[in-house]
Design a protein around this motif. Structure first.
Motif, mmCIF file in Angstrom:
data_model
loop_
_atom_site.group_PDB
_atom_site.id
_atom_site.type_symbol
_atom_site.label_atom_id
_atom_site.label_comp_id
_atom_site.label_asym_id
_atom_site.label_seq_id
_atom_site.Cartn_x
_atom_site.Cartn_y
_atom_site.Cartn_z
ATOM 1 N N SER A 150 4.164 -7.815 3.995
ATOM 2 C CA SER A 150 5.177 -6.977 3.358
ATOM 3 C C SER A 150 6.522 -7.232 4.006
ATOM 4 O O SER A 150 6.615 -7.455 5.219
ATOM 5 N N ASN A 183 -2.971 -6.428 -3.355
ATOM 6 C CA ASN A 183 -1.884 -5.687 -2.725
ATOM 7 C C ASN A 183 -2.299 -4.261 -2.369
ATOM 8 O O ASN A 183 -1.724 -3.649 -1.455
ATOM 9 N N ARG A 187 -1.671 -4.146 1.397
ATOM 10 C CA ARG A 187 -0.376 -3.488 1.598
ATOM 11 C C ARG A 187 -0.407 -2.002 1.282
ATOM 12 O O ARG A 187 0.621 -1.336 1.320
#
Length: 476
Positions: A150, A183, A187
């Motif tokens: 990120s 993701n 993240r």
């Protein structure tokens, strides 16, 4: 936008299987592997049967700080025309950094890297997409990517970033639900929130793929079966909008054709089941006319009914251009010059890529552990691709190939294509005296000499004699 249906990524390794699969409405081919003047016979046969073929680019780097390369755009346009494609697709990513904007050597990632979700990056990306749209004969759709890392200081979520991008440029979206899952794991991003925020009526089609988790990191491998979590995101998306097309991606570790067919069946069933309860049903961007029940993001995303093509026609590239031009003008008024934004983005991307491929310090704000994981992944991918481009090297080096290449990669960034990378690696081994076995050294030397010229080697007897003489002298 043309209704595509259910498709699969066409790869040479499964070309025969794809031709024989029932219910394949369309295929996607990697654009860089398509030579317009010499199309693979399998793609020609599929086209003759009425199967749509979409070229999917991987090297344009629309999210990079530099403007798109004219030659690469021309190649993408030529592939689309040769295949009679209704659209072309690329990624929201950067793949290289450095150069004139940073007064540093150009570095190649050999991989799709994430763009920071900032106003600077959005301004640059919008301009790059407009340049690409002007150069292409058919509409462009861009894909969200998977990421291990990120960026610090991001100003938008993924959904907000994609919403503004589509709103300002009129570009279509290729939504990869496997990347949304990646993701989510890597993240901490919520796929449902991304779907809430992005303009689903701008979707051109959807990617579905598999991967695997290791040590808390999800690797988007395209070499494993599609997991239930990815199908769940597909179902969520399909409950909001009927995607014009859904495609199964598989790049390596190909299973038997029957297994691919089972995955395609699961994908079809997921879309159908989720779409039954969708009210109202919106099957493609052309349905988002002013009187339609589904909300439109803006004129740039959902063209008026008078501008939209019929579902059975190839979409007109100019359908959304008036709105796109208005969006472009508004954007330039708000940001009179994107050059400072390009330079800021260039410096940030060069620092990140240098840390990943050249071992320079981790830029401030990044997770050093995650960058180490990404760096190893990049080196491993380089080793895998070089092994495909130059299969003789792993044969010659045997078990020592991968370790030797990864060690080499950590201190030697890729500055050209994979063919150049293979040659540089072999030269590194030869000049550094790293090949103790004389037979292995001879084989690597012969391989390097045969391929280090700028053009295919002449088979004329005199040229072959000259090469043989050169080898003898070099060995002495």
């Amino acid at each position: 936008m043309k209704h595509l249906g259910t498709g699969i990524g066409w790869r040479p390794e499964i070309a025969a299987a794809v031709e024989g699969m029932p219910g394949i409405d369309w295929v996607e081919a990697v654009a860089e592997n398509v030579c317009p003047g010499h199309l693979p016979e399998s793609l020609v046969r599929l086209r003759e049967r009425g199967v749509t073929v979409v070229p999917h680019g991987v090297s344009l780097g629309l999210g990079g700080a530099d403007r798109p390369d004219g030659g690469k755009l021309a190649d993408l346009a030529a592939a689309a025309e040769a295949l009679g494609s209704p659209l072309v697709t690329e990624h929201i990513a950067f793949v290289r950094a450095g150069g004139a904007l940073t007064a540093s050597p150009i570095l190649e990632a050999g991989h799709l890297l994430p763009v920071p979700r900032t106003r600077d990056a959005l301004d640059v990306l919008c301009e790059n997409i407009r340049i690409a749209q002007d150069a292409l004969p058919v509409p462009l759709a861009v894909e969200n990517i998977a990421a291990l890392i990120s960026w610090p200081g991001e100003e938008m979520t993924e959904g907000q970033f994609l919403y503004d991008l589509a709103d300002r440029t009129g570009v279509r979206l290729l939504i990869d639900v496997a990347n949304l899952h990646t993701n989510h794991v890597n993240r901490g991003e919520d796929p449902a929130k991304a779907l809430d925020e992005l303009p689903v009526e701008a979707i051109a089609y959807v990617h579905v793929a598999g991967g695997f988790e290791r040590d808390g990191v999800w690797h988007d491998s395209h070499a494993h079966a599609v997991p239930p979590a990815v199908l769940a995101i597909l179902a969520d998306l399909s409950s909001r909008v009927r995607p014009p097309g859904v495609l199964l991606e598989r790049d390596e570790n190909f299973p038997a054709p029957a297994e691919l067919e089972r995955e395609l069946t699961a994908i079809r069933e997921t879309v159908e089941k989720a779409s039954i309860s969708m009210v109202p049903e919106v099957s493609a961007p052309e349905a988002a006319a002013p009187e339609a029940a589904a909300p439109a993001v803006s004129d740039a995303v959902a063209p008026a009914a008078s501008e939209a093509p019929e579902p059975t026609e190839v979409p007109d590239k100019t359908a959304a251009s008036p709105a796109a031009e208005r969006a472009s003008g508004d954007a330039h008024k708000a940001s009179p010059s994107t050059d400072p934004a390009r330079q800021r983005l260039a410096l940030a991307q060069a620092a990140l890529l240098s840390a990943l491929v050249a071992g320079t310090p981790v830029p401030e704000g990044f997770d050093g552990t995650r960058l180490s994981v990404q760096a190893r992944a990049l080196a491993g991918k380089r080793a895998d691709v070089v092994a495909k481009v130059a299969p003789e090297l792993p044969e010659i080096l045997a078990e020592g190939y991968r370790k030797s290449f990864v060690t080499y990669a950590h201190g030697h960034p890729m500055t050209g294509g994979y063919r150049r990378d293979a040659l540089d690696f072999a030269e590194h081994l030869l000049l550094g005296g790293r090949l103790e076995d004389p037979d292995v050294r001879r084989q690597v030397s012969d391989w390097w000499l045969e391929r280090s010229g700028p053009a295919p080697l002449s088979q004329h007897p005199a040229a072959r004699l000259a090469r043989a003489t050169r080898r003898v002298l070099l060995r002495r």
